[in-house]
Motif scaffolding. Sequence first.
Motif, PDB file in Angstrom:
ATOM      1  N   SER A  55      -1.394   2.838   3.289  1.00  0.00           N
ATOM      2  CA  SER A  55      -1.348   2.375   1.900  1.00  0.00           C
ATOM      3  C   SER A  55      -0.437   3.228   1.030  1.00  0.00           C
ATOM      4  CB  SER A  55      -2.756   2.365   1.294  1.00  0.00           C
ATOM      5  OG  SER A  55      -3.361   3.642   1.392  1.00  0.00           O
ATOM      6  N   GLY A  56       0.150   4.266   1.588  1.00  0.00           N
ATOM      7  CA  GLY A  56       1.087   5.069   0.826  1.00  0.00           C
ATOM      8  C   GLY A  56       0.437   6.268   0.154  1.00  0.00           C
ATOM      9  N   PRO A  57       1.199   6.982  -0.687  1.00  0.00           N
ATOM     10  CA  PRO A  57       0.719   8.205  -1.341  1.00  0.00           C
ATOM     11  C   PRO A  57      -0.539   7.947  -2.163  1.00  0.00           C
ATOM     12  CG  PRO A  57       3.084   7.960  -1.621  1.00  0.00           C
ATOM     13  CD  PRO A  57       2.597   6.670  -1.039  1.00  0.00           C
ATOM     14  N   THR A  58      -1.344   8.975  -2.285  1.00  0.00           N
ATOM     15  CA  THR A  58      -2.625   8.813  -2.963  1.00  0.00           C
ATOM     16  C   THR A  58      -2.977  10.050  -3.769  1.00  0.00           C
ATOM     17  OG1 THR A  58      -4.969   8.274  -2.623  1.00  0.00           O
ATOM     18  CG2 THR A  58      -3.965   9.773  -1.053  1.00  0.00           C
ATOM     19  N   ALA A  59      -3.833   9.861  -4.757  1.00  0.00           N
ATOM     20  CA  ALA A  59      -4.530  10.953  -5.443  1.00  0.00           C
ATOM     21  C   ALA A  59      -5.989  10.535  -5.602  1.00  0.00           C
ATOM     22  CB  ALA A  59      -3.898  11.241  -6.795  1.00  0.00           C
ATOM     23  N   TRP A  60      -6.488   9.801  -4.600  1.00  0.00           N
ATOM     24  CA  TRP A  60      -7.852   9.260  -4.657  1.00  0.00           C
ATOM     25  C   TRP A  60      -8.885  10.370  -4.770  1.00  0.00           C
ATOM     26  CZ3 TRP A  60      -8.810   4.072  -4.924  1.00  0.00           C
ATOM     27  CH2 TRP A  60     -10.138   3.654  -4.796  1.00  0.00           C
ATOM     28  N   THR A  61      -8.650  11.478  -4.093  1.00  0.00           N
ATOM     29  CA  THR A  61      -9.533  12.640  -4.185  1.00  0.00           C
ATOM     30  C   THR A  61      -8.689  13.874  -4.492  1.00  0.00           C
ATOM     31  OG1 THR A  61      -9.385  13.305  -1.856  1.00  0.00           O
ATOM     32  CG2 THR A  61     -11.023  11.615  -2.414  1.00  0.00           C
ATOM     33  N   ALA A  83      -0.793  23.193 -11.667  1.00  0.00           N
ATOM     34  CA  ALA A  83       0.570  22.688 -11.824  1.00  0.00           C
ATOM     35  C   ALA A  83       1.139  22.029 -10.567  1.00  0.00           C
ATOM     36  CB  ALA A  83       1.488  23.806 -12.300  1.00  0.00           C
ATOM     37  N   PRO A  84       1.046  22.627  -9.365  1.00  0.00           N
ATOM     38  CA  PRO A  84       1.642  21.964  -8.191  1.00  0.00           C
ATOM     39  C   PRO A  84       1.074  20.571  -7.947  1.00  0.00           C
ATOM     40  CG  PRO A  84       1.127  24.249  -7.691  1.00  0.00           C
ATOM     41  CD  PRO A  84       0.505  23.959  -9.020  1.00  0.00           C
ATOM     42  N   TRP A  85      -0.217  20.404  -8.137  1.00  0.00           N
ATOM     43  CA  TRP A  85      -0.826  19.093  -7.920  1.00  0.00           C
ATOM     44  C   TRP A  85      -0.382  18.092  -8.982  1.00  0.00           C
ATOM     45  CZ3 TRP A  85      -2.833  15.987  -4.587  1.00  0.00           C
ATOM     46  CH2 TRP A  85      -3.710  14.978  -4.938  1.00  0.00           C
ATOM     47  N   VAL A  86      -0.338  18.506 -10.235  1.00  0.00           N
ATOM     48  CA  VAL A  86       0.074  17.603 -11.311  1.00  0.00           C
ATOM     49  C   VAL A  86       1.541  17.203 -11.139  1.00  0.00           C
ATOM     50  CG1 VAL A  86       0.370  17.379 -13.807  1.00  0.00           C
ATOM     51  CG2 VAL A  86      -1.643  18.555 -12.905  1.00  0.00           C
ATOM     52  N   VAL A  87       2.400  18.161 -10.802  1.00  0.00           N
ATOM     53  CA  VAL A  87       3.824  17.864 -10.601  1.00  0.00           C
ATOM     54  C   VAL A  87       3.998  16.938  -9.404  1.00  0.00           C
ATOM     55  CG1 VAL A  87       6.042  18.884  -9.973  1.00  0.00           C
ATOM     56  CG2 VAL A  87       4.615  19.991 -11.696  1.00  0.00           C
ATOM     57  N   ARG A  88       3.282  17.186  -8.342  1.00  0.00           N
ATOM     58  CA  ARG A  88       3.378  16.308  -7.168  1.00  0.00           C
ATOM     59  C   ARG A  88       3.005  14.871  -7.538  1.00  0.00           C
ATOM     60  NH1 ARG A  88      -0.517  12.792  -4.648  1.00  0.00           N
ATOM     61  NH2 ARG A  88       0.328  12.288  -2.583  1.00  0.00           N
ATOM     62  N   HIS A 108       4.411   8.785  -9.930  1.00  0.00           N
ATOM     63  CA  HIS A 108       5.076   8.430 -11.190  1.00  0.00           C
ATOM     64  C   HIS A 108       4.067   8.208 -12.315  1.00  0.00           C
ATOM     65  CE1 HIS A 108       8.531   7.995  -8.596  1.00  0.00           C
ATOM     66  NE2 HIS A 108       7.899   7.068  -7.894  1.00  0.00           N
ATOM     67  N   ALA A 109       3.082   9.104 -12.388  1.00  0.00           N
ATOM     68  CA  ALA A 109       2.071   9.024 -13.438  1.00  0.00           C
ATOM     69  C   ALA A 109       1.479  10.411 -13.644  1.00  0.00           C
ATOM     70  CB  ALA A 109       0.970   8.031 -13.054  1.00  0.00           C
ATOM     71  N   PHE A 110       0.989  10.632 -14.852  1.00  0.00           N
ATOM     72  CA  PHE A 110       0.308  11.893 -15.131  1.00  0.00           C
ATOM     73  C   PHE A 110      -1.127  11.774 -14.632  1.00  0.00           C
ATOM     74  CE2 PHE A 110      -2.392  14.450 -18.003  1.00  0.00           C
ATOM     75  CZ  PHE A 110      -1.937  15.711 -17.636  1.00  0.00           C
ATOM     76  N   ILE A 111      -1.422  12.461 -13.540  1.00  0.00           N
ATOM     77  CA  ILE A 111      -2.757  12.438 -12.944  1.00  0.00           C
ATOM     78  C   ILE A 111      -3.187  13.886 -12.763  1.00  0.00           C
ATOM     79  CG2 ILE A 111      -4.153  11.695 -10.967  1.00  0.00           C
ATOM     80  CD1 ILE A 111      -2.013   9.543 -10.451  1.00  0.00           C
ATOM     81  N   ARG A 114      -4.263  -6.234  -1.807  1.00  0.00           N
ATOM     82  CA  ARG A 114      -3.933  -6.179  -3.231  1.00  0.00           C
ATOM     83  C   ARG A 114      -3.743  -4.728  -3.678  1.00  0.00           C
ATOM     84  NH1 ARG A 114      -8.149  -7.271  -8.125  1.00  0.00           N
ATOM     85  NH2 ARG A 114      -6.663  -7.435  -9.840  1.00  0.00           N
ATOM     86  N   TYR A 115      -4.598  -3.852  -3.205  1.00  0.00           N
ATOM     87  CA  TYR A 115      -4.485  -2.428  -3.503  1.00  0.00           C
ATOM     88  C   TYR A 115      -3.141  -1.872  -3.026  1.00  0.00           C
ATOM     89  CZ  TYR A 115      -5.286   2.548  -2.325  1.00  0.00           C
ATOM     90  OH  TYR A 115      -5.177   3.905  -2.152  1.00  0.00           O
ATOM     91  N   VAL A 116      -2.721  -2.265  -1.835  1.00  0.00           N
ATOM     92  CA  VAL A 116      -1.446  -1.781  -1.297  1.00  0.00           C
ATOM     93  C   VAL A 116      -0.285  -2.374  -2.089  1.00  0.00           C
ATOM     94  CG1 VAL A 116       0.039  -1.737   0.736  1.00  0.00           C
ATOM     95  CG2 VAL A 116      -2.437  -1.440   0.999  1.00  0.00           C
ATOM     96  N   ARG A 117      -0.400  -3.646  -2.424  1.00  0.00           N
ATOM     97  CA  ARG A 117       0.699  -4.314  -3.119  1.00  0.00           C
ATOM     98  C   ARG A 117       0.907  -3.755  -4.528  1.00  0.00           C
ATOM     99  NH1 ARG A 117      -1.424  -8.780  -3.367  1.00  0.00           N
ATOM    100  NH2 ARG A 117      -1.882  -9.016  -5.587  1.00  0.00           N
ATOM    101  N   LEU A 118      -0.179  -3.545  -5.265  1.00  0.00           N
ATOM    102  CA  LEU A 118      -0.064  -3.035  -6.630  1.00  0.00           C
ATOM    103  C   LEU A 118       0.253  -1.545  -6.666  1.00  0.00           C
ATOM    104  CD1 LEU A 118      -3.068  -4.833  -8.413  1.00  0.00           C
ATOM    105  CD2 LEU A 118      -0.633  -5.380  -8.593  1.00  0.00           C
ATOM    106  N   GLY A 119      -0.175  -0.838  -5.657  1.00  0.00           N
ATOM    107  CA  GLY A 119      -0.090   0.619  -5.699  1.00  0.00           C
ATOM    108  C   GLY A 119      -1.365   1.188  -6.307  1.00  0.00           C
ATOM    109  N   GLU A 120      -1.710   2.398  -5.928  1.00  0.00           N
ATOM    110  CA  GLU A 120      -3.010   2.953  -6.307  1.00  0.00           C
ATOM    111  C   GLU A 120      -3.179   3.097  -7.817  1.00  0.00           C
ATOM    112  OE1 GLU A 120      -4.977   5.972  -3.756  1.00  0.00           O
ATOM    113  OE2 GLU A 120      -4.637   7.286  -5.491  1.00  0.00           O
ATOM    114  N   VAL A 121      -2.165   3.584  -8.500  1.00  0.00           N
ATOM    115  CA  VAL A 121      -2.275   3.826  -9.934  1.00  0.00           C
ATOM    116  C   VAL A 121      -2.456   2.523 -10.697  1.00  0.00           C
ATOM    117  CG1 VAL A 121      -1.095   4.737 -11.966  1.00  0.00           C
ATOM    118  CG2 VAL A 121      -0.959   5.962  -9.786  1.00  0.00           C
TER     119      VAL A 121
END
Length: 468
Positions: A70-76, A284-289, A295-298, A336-343
């Motif tokens: 499903s691609g890159p994640t910040a789920w946890t 900082a490293p996690w937020v920048v990644r 492409h979002a502030f997480i 749908r989750y994969v198509r839209l992207g996680e964010v």
Amino acid sequence: MTISSIKHRFRAPWIIFWVGLALRLACIVIGHTYRIRVPADHFGFGWEMGRIARSLALGQGYANPFNGPSGPTAWTPPLYPLLMAASFKMFGLYTNAAAFFLLACNSVFSAAIAPAVYEIAARCFDANGFARRGSKVAQPVALWSAWLWAAYPAALQYAIHWIWEMSLSTCLFTWSLVIALRLRARVQGPGQRARVQGPGPRAQGTASDDEVRTLDPEPWALDPLWALFGLLWGLIALSNASLLLCLPAAMIWIVWPRLRSPRTLLRPVAGAALACLTFAGVMAPWVVRNERVLHAFIPTRSNLGVELYESTLPSHDAYPWGSAMPLWAGDPEFRRYVRLGEVEYARVRGNEAKARLRADPGQFWRFTRDRFLFFWDDTPHADEKHFGQEFLRNLSYAFLSACGLLGLGLALKRRVPGAVLMALTFLLVPLPYYVVTVQARFRHPIEPLIAVLAVYLFRSTQPGKVAS
């Protein structure tokens, strides 16, 4: 009394840590808890964190939290998945050896909470003469609390059974409370000690004001402990972001004694600023990644909208359980989750949740009430639903909650040093779980305080007097 002896009275005997660790490791070996059930292609081995760890170990990056790509994640948050990935690299994907390594790490984290429990109890109760009741030992509340944590089954269950972040987060959080107590003592200074002295004689080994001045000649000075405080909270945010509500409350509590004196406020504020800078440096490293990859502030994790949506479904009856995403990679919802992207998917689900809440606010308040009651007086039902086992599980869980809350009430009434910090912790830690979802394991970060307050409660009882 020397400086080293003043510091030493807050240190737990090492035997408590080693006994706690040995007990946990013995339970893992004897109970074979490292043999993880493996349905759904090992998804139960760490769930979403396990999937992310597998992706990291295979060189696919921090990605794929479910059963399909499903691609890159910040789920946890990343701290525990990185530990899991290290275990997979050393011992293989989903192997018993990897499971044993992770449960052993959990056991170290869990046993390391015992010295923190000891220091919290020693600083708040024993050093101020509370609940001594003729004890022959210098630190009775601290000693009993630490041993309770080391040996009580409910305190070790998550370390020996769950490949998840509970033991790590609870260890970091409890030690952050210890650092907060140390900083408060230095900010407050010796002049306040007499006003918080508990009933009865001063505990043996308790420092006088002159001795405290020797230990901390400038209690309000900028202290490296502030940097450690910020470091611990940065790691907490990268392990369990739900606990972050306590950070501003703890910082305000630390500097509170100096707020009425602007002339002495500068250095505590500078210390708090140092903690914030350290915290930001860890994050900082996690937020920048996340900014570069998603492409979002997480700042911590990306799935709040999905969790909120699951919490509003009437079919869940206030208690979302299991994975928030279908485990079959061909499921339309997963696609749908994969198509839209996680964010974007989380944003859409969050909007749907808010619309449902606006349409039926009564359901939200009913669910919040049910989750509040669950947090303090219930446990998940076992699969076998054996009445005797369920009764004992519920009784143990609710009894500890009642003892902790009663002990907190007594501590507040007697103005025990640190009682306000404990009350803020009891108030703030559960708030996200009242609103979104709740499980018994979510109470684990405050269970070290529950252990301390329960011991304090029972040691505060007085023998009944028979009328003549």
